[in-house]
Design a protein around this motif. Structure first.
Motif, mmCIF file in Angstrom:
data_model
loop_
_atom_site.group_PDB
_atom_site.id
_atom_site.type_symbol
_atom_site.label_atom_id
_atom_site.label_comp_id
_atom_site.label_asym_id
_atom_site.label_seq_id
_atom_site.Cartn_x
_atom_site.Cartn_y
_atom_site.Cartn_z
ATOM 1 N N GLY A 130 -25.991 -45.005 3.362
ATOM 2 C CA GLY A 130 -25.475 -45.208 4.721
ATOM 3 C C GLY A 130 -26.615 -45.201 5.727
ATOM 4 N N SER B 200 -27.063 -39.299 5.962
ATOM 5 C CA SER B 200 -27.095 -38.781 7.330
ATOM 6 C C SER B 200 -26.049 -39.442 8.206
ATOM 7 C CB SER B 200 -28.503 -39.034 7.898
ATOM 8 O OG SER B 200 -28.472 -39.365 9.255
ATOM 9 N N LEU C 215 -20.364 -46.069 -0.599
ATOM 10 C CA LEU C 215 -19.674 -44.993 -1.308
ATOM 11 C C LEU C 215 -18.202 -45.347 -1.377
ATOM 12 C CD1 LEU C 215 -21.300 -41.831 0.320
ATOM 13 C CD2 LEU C 215 -21.744 -42.767 -1.957
ATOM 14 N N ASP D 173 -26.107 -49.674 2.365
ATOM 15 C CA ASP D 173 -25.155 -49.631 3.490
ATOM 16 C C ASP D 173 -24.319 -50.914 3.420
ATOM 17 O OD1 ASP D 173 -25.285 -48.057 6.550
ATOM 18 O OD2 ASP D 173 -24.067 -49.878 6.332
ATOM 19 N N VAL E 92 -19.840 -46.122 13.094
ATOM 20 C CA VAL E 92 -20.634 -47.124 13.823
ATOM 21 C C VAL E 92 -22.075 -47.145 13.306
ATOM 22 C CG1 VAL E 92 -19.267 -47.064 15.943
ATOM 23 C CG2 VAL E 92 -21.133 -45.432 15.653
ATOM 24 N N GLY F 272 -27.874 -47.721 7.356
ATOM 25 C CA GLY F 272 -27.593 -48.595 8.493
ATOM 26 C C GLY F 272 -28.858 -49.117 9.154
ATOM 27 N N GLY G 145 -29.014 -45.854 14.330
ATOM 28 C CA GLY G 145 -30.070 -45.474 13.391
ATOM 29 C C GLY G 145 -31.115 -44.508 13.919
ATOM 30 N N ARG G 146 -31.552 -43.652 13.022
ATOM 31 C CA ARG G 146 -32.561 -42.648 13.352
ATOM 32 C C ARG G 146 -33.916 -42.988 12.723
ATOM 33 N NH1 ARG G 146 -27.715 -41.543 13.224
ATOM 34 N NH2 ARG G 146 -26.816 -40.502 14.999
ATOM 35 N N TYR H 172 -35.328 -38.025 10.216
ATOM 36 C CA TYR H 172 -34.912 -37.776 8.820
ATOM 37 C C TYR H 172 -35.665 -36.559 8.260
ATOM 38 C CZ TYR H 172 -31.826 -41.717 7.538
ATOM 39 O OH TYR H 172 -30.758 -42.576 7.410
HETATM 40 C C1 SAM Z 1 -23.878 -43.520 12.155
HETATM 41 S S1 SAM Z 1 -24.630 -44.599 11.014
HETATM 42 C C2 SAM Z 1 -25.923 -43.572 10.399
HETATM 43 C C3 SAM Z 1 -27.138 -44.363 9.976
HETATM 44 C C4 SAM Z 1 -28.283 -43.529 9.400
HETATM 45 N N1 SAM Z 1 -27.893 -42.793 8.222
HETATM 46 C C5 SAM Z 1 -28.822 -42.573 10.415
HETATM 47 O O1 SAM Z 1 -28.449 -41.385 10.413
HETATM 48 O O2 SAM Z 1 -29.618 -42.994 11.255
HETATM 49 C C6 SAM Z 1 -23.446 -44.594 9.681
HETATM 50 C C7 SAM Z 1 -23.658 -45.706 8.673
HETATM 51 O O3 SAM Z 1 -22.780 -45.493 7.552
HETATM 52 C C8 SAM Z 1 -22.418 -46.765 7.049
HETATM 53 N N2 SAM Z 1 -21.230 -46.637 6.188
HETATM 54 C C9 SAM Z 1 -19.925 -46.695 6.529
HETATM 55 N N3 SAM Z 1 -19.136 -46.493 5.452
HETATM 56 C C10 SAM Z 1 -19.974 -46.311 4.391
HETATM 57 C C11 SAM Z 1 -19.784 -46.061 3.001
HETATM 58 N N4 SAM Z 1 -18.540 -45.935 2.472
HETATM 59 N N5 SAM Z 1 -20.863 -45.943 2.222
HETATM 60 C C12 SAM Z 1 -22.107 -46.042 2.721
HETATM 61 N N6 SAM Z 1 -22.353 -46.266 4.038
HETATM 62 C C13 SAM Z 1 -21.304 -46.404 4.855
HETATM 63 C C14 SAM Z 1 -22.201 -47.589 8.295
HETATM 64 O O4 SAM Z 1 -22.261 -48.977 8.023
HETATM 65 C C15 SAM Z 1 -23.334 -47.085 9.206
HETATM 66 O O5 SAM Z 1 -24.460 -47.911 9.135
#
Ligand code: SAM
Length: 227
Positions: free
Chosen positions: A36, A145, A129, A57, A7, A38, A10-11, A16
């Motif tokens: 990722g 993250s 990824l 993302d 899901v 987001g 965001g942080r 971070y």
């Molecule tokens: C829980 S959020 C974390 C957002 C941010 N990194 C944080 O920690 O605040 C996970 C994010 O990973 C993204 N995501 C999902 N599959 C991914 C992939 N294969 N490669 C990169 N990002 C991906 C989602 O769209 C989502 O925005």
């Protein structure tokens, strides 16, 4: 605690910095890729400080109203889940599930305020990824993250391994946080990666960090490719 899929949630820059144990010197000088990211406000806040971060993302293909709607759905789902599983978390920096929801929505608002300009400037790139659209060693640091390990049930062993190797291709150092899955379960992918990465030419270590929200989730993985 279970979620069907990854899901968007965001942080902030402060989170971070703690999750990845980033020094002021690293924040000031390193070329950073967020994988990722987001709706995190990390990139927007770094931009406000005059620093350029590139975030990738898959949700960056969507419009701001579409991203907002998706984060709002996530808000209700995660505030409810955190209330039901209150004991899984350390309520210090985030004081309550409701406060967590407010902080995450504030991060999304800051991200959305920067998103369209940042996208035009190449700071937000729709990609996922295990394939990143960058040349080898384009960055000093890749930060990932709340994606790998956290979503251990949803993301395969192969994606974990190829995802980390890909980040180690485009950045001199990779940091991944947290190492626990949802429900604070140790990730089954971690032992495999620790065994396999050195065979693929990547040095790998686990380091404590000054951040803990999931109880016991205060470690990151640091990876460096020797190639
Ligand atoms: C829980 S959020 C974390 C957002 C941010 N990194 C944080 O920690 O605040 C996970 C994010 O990973 C993204 N995501 C999902 N599959 C991914 C992939 N294969 N490669 C990169 N990002 C991906 C989602 O769209 C989502 O925005």
């Amino acid at each position: 605690m279970k979620l069907e899929q990854v899901v968007p949630w965001g942080r902030s820059l402060d989170e971070y910095a703690h999750m990845f144990d980033l020094s002021e010197a690293e924040l000031a000088a390193a070329q950073i890729l967020g994988v990722g990211d987001g709706p995190a406000s990390f990139n927007a806040e770094m931009h406000e400080r005059g620093r350029r971060v590139v975030s990738v993302d898959p949700i960056y293909v969507f419009s701001p109203p579409q991203i907002r709607a998706r984060v709002e759905e996530t808000h209700d789902q995660l505030v409810k889940a955190a209330s039901e599983h209150h004991d899984l978390f350390t309520w210090r920096h985030l004081r309550s599930p409701r406060h967590m929801g407010q902080v995450r929505v504030a991060a999304m608002e800051r991200f959305l305020g920067d998103f369209e300009r940042g996208k035009a400037e190449g700071r937000y790139i729709a990609a996922a990824l295990p394939s990143l659209p960058f040349a080898d060693r384009s960055f000093d640091l890749a930060l990932c993250s709340h994606l790998l390990f956290l979503y251990s049930d949803q993301l395969s062993d192969e994606l974990h391994l190829s995802g980390v190797i890909e980040m180690a291709r485009v950045a001199r150092e990779v940091r991944v946080f947290p190492l626990l899955g949802l429900g604070n379960v140790p990730s089954p992918h971690l032992p495999r990666l620790r065994e396999e990465l050195p065979r693929r030419g990547c040095a790998c270590e686990v380091r404590k960090v000054p951040y803990e929200f999931q109880k016991g989730g205060d470690e990151m993985m640091v990876v460096r490719s020797s190639r």
